[in-house]
Design an enzyme around this catalytic site. Structure first.
Site, short mmCIF file in Angstrom:
data_model
loop_
_atom_site.label_atom_id
_atom_site.label_comp_id
_atom_site.label_asym_id
_atom_site.label_seq_id
_atom_site.Cartn_x
_atom_site.Cartn_y
_atom_site.Cartn_z
N GLU A 1 12.53 -28.06 24.74
CA GLU A 1 12.58 -26.80 25.48
C GLU A 1 12.71 -25.60 24.53
O GLU A 1 12.39 -24.48 24.88
CB GLU A 1 13.76 -26.82 26.47
N LYS B 1 8.33 -23.89 39.07
CA LYS B 1 9.21 -23.44 40.16
C LYS B 1 8.45 -22.50 41.08
O LYS B 1 8.52 -22.63 42.31
CB LYS B 1 10.44 -22.71 39.60
N HIS C 1 8.00 -53.27 21.32
CA HIS C 1 7.19 -54.20 22.11
C HIS C 1 6.51 -53.50 23.28
O HIS C 1 6.07 -54.15 24.22
CB HIS C 1 8.08 -55.36 22.60
O1 PA5 Z 1 18.53 -25.54 28.70
C1 PA5 Z 1 18.41 -24.90 29.72
O2 PA5 Z 1 18.71 -23.70 29.83
C2 PA5 Z 1 17.90 -25.58 30.97
O3 PA5 Z 1 17.58 -26.92 30.71
C3 PA5 Z 1 18.95 -25.53 32.06
O4 PA5 Z 1 20.11 -26.18 31.62
C4 PA5 Z 1 18.45 -26.21 33.34
O5 PA5 Z 1 17.25 -25.63 33.72
C5 PA5 Z 1 19.46 -26.08 34.46
O6 PA5 Z 1 19.72 -24.73 34.72
P1 PA5 Z 1 21.01 -24.29 35.50
O7 PA5 Z 1 22.19 -24.69 34.71
O8 PA5 Z 1 20.89 -22.80 35.63
O9 PA5 Z 1 20.98 -24.97 36.85
#
Ligand code: PA5
Length: 428
Positions: A283, A418, A304
């Site tokens: 990310e 989203k 495997h």
């Molecule tokens: O690293 C990040 O910011 C994301 O992976 C969030 O943790 C994830 O989208 C969850 O978001 P939130 O904590 O606002 O529900």
């Protein structure tokens, strides 16, 4: 201290390009330190280590102690950075088949109605002694609006309120200081709240209340974990050279055309740690057409399944092994008279020794097959070294993404699914 072995990857890159990446990494590290890079408002994950909040650790420990003494089941409801760190630490430091303490169950990390229905049915089932299960829920969402945990929490919340008079004490929320639907629920119901500071993003939040409460509820020493990270912070502030060598090599490998970073381990307890790293790296670096795709592999199992692909498929991957040098005592093999299974040549060897040779052999084969191999070593796996590793990864990816010229701390691409989903669902 957790350390790197870069010897099996260096020869895959042009040395002058490596030197360029190294120079860039030095500047990128300064940008992290001086808050002069992209997303400077998201560097709070360093500040909490610079200035540890012992009162917060004690508050979390106190509540976790209460949960451990009163709960049969502790449900952790969150997605992405809001649950992967806690799961990673619990799996790494807990036992494979826990027999004491509350059962920890994750929810809110997908939208399977079947899962939620079965979870609630499971919570409804009395214990072996006929008593009702005592359940606590920790909902974790920085934004307080993410649909996956929000939807699960709606059901879990209703269930807790329908089953316990002291429901308000059994629901603990971790979210931002203000804003979001979760804060409205906290206000109305007076739930216990932990704050995730605005300057710490979800995937950098495992050492905040986001990760620490579920980790402490699993009976893990959060002070050792946290101070392991403090140790790594202080160490790299003084001398970041080893970490910058790693970042430079990973960057030079990427620049040489690598497309994937396979995070692999022969230790099943590190599977979820690899999963946390996969999200942290993926990310943070996957932006504007750039980045190494982080792939999670659990060996020997995956030797495997995709081992053939790693050995002889497209040559566009590097491999990062997570290694435990000294394992706690485990089983050893002893010779038997018949030797029908032909395994007597392993006489006297422990599983750890055998597994270590499997790692070395795999590394040798993969390097010969054209896969650069980096390894990150835990001299021993414990809360302190895992804390060091967490900070090592956070710092390494921040510096690396600065090397790419991107912002490590945002995730604009996650919004696209989203938007499409909400349009299809008719969200007003
Ligand atoms: O690293 C990040 O910011 C994301 O992976 C969030 O943790 C994830 O989208 C969850 O978001 P939130 O904590 O606002 O529900």
């Amino acid at each position: 201290m957790v350390y790197f072995n870069l010897d099996h990857a260096k020869s895959f890159v042009d040395q002058s390009k490596l030197a360029e990446s190294r120079k860039l990494a030095e500047q990128s590290f300064k940008d992290v330190q001086n808050k002069t890079g992209k997303g400077p408002e998201w560097l709070g994950w360093r500040d909490i280590l610079k200035d540890p909040n012992d009162a917060l650790l004690a508050d979390i420990d106190r509540l976790a102690g209460e949960i451990r003494s009163k709960a049969d089941v502790f449900v952790v409801c969150g997605i992405g950075g809001s649950y992967l760190g806690a799961r990673a630490v619990q799996e790494a430091l807990g036992t494979f088949f826990p027999s004491s303490g509350p059962e920890i169950i994750f929810a809110g990390h997908h939208m399977s109605g079947r899962y939620l229905k079965e979870l609630i049915a499971y919570l409804d089932q009395p214990k072996a002694d006929g008593e009702k299960k005592s359940v606590y829920v920790n909902v974790i969402s920085k934004s307080g609006t993410t649909i996956e945990p929000a939807l699960s929490f709606r059901f879990l919340r209703d269930w807790v309120h329908a089953n316990f008079e002291d429901a308000q004490k059994r629901i603990i929320c971790t979210t931002s200081e203000s804003g979001g639907a979760l804060n409205k629920l906290i206000e109305t119901n007076k739930y216990k709240k932990f704050v995730l500071p605005d300057d710490i993003g979800g995937r950098f939040s495992v050492l905040s209340a986001v990760g620490l409460l579920p980790i402490a509820a699993a009976g893990i020493d959060i002070r050792s974990l946290f101070y392991g990270a403090v140790d790594a912070y202080q160490n790299y502030e003084k001398d970041p050279s080893e970490l910058l060598d790693y970042v430079a090599l990973r960057h030079a490998l990427y620049e040489s055309g690598m497309a994937m970073d396979m995070i692999a381990s022969f230790e099943p307890e590190l599977g979820a740690v690899g999963g946390w790293m996969q999200q942290l790296f993926g990310e943070s670096e996957g932006k504007n057409g750039k980045g190494l795709f982080p792939v999670l592999l659990g060996y020997s199992t995956d030797l495997h399944s995709v081992g053939q692909m790693v050995q002889q498929g497209q040559r566009n991957m590097l491999e990062t092994f997570l290694v435990i040098d000294k394992a706690p005592a485990s089983l050893s093999v002893s010779a038997n008279e018949e030797n029908t299974d032909g395994l007597n040549y392993l006489d006297g060897k422990s599983f750890h020794e055998i597994n270590s040779k499997a790692f070395e052999g795999t590394r040798e084969a993969h390097v010969e097959g054209g896969v650069p191999v980096i390894s990150i070593h835990f001299p021993r796996l414990n809360a302190h070294s895992l804390g060091q590793f967490i900070y090592l990864c956070e710092l390494a990816i921040a510096v690396y993404v600065y090397n790419l010229g991107e912002n490590p701390f945002d995730q604009p691409g996650v919004e696209d699914y989203k938007k499409a989903m909400f349009r299809l669902l008719g969200k007003p």
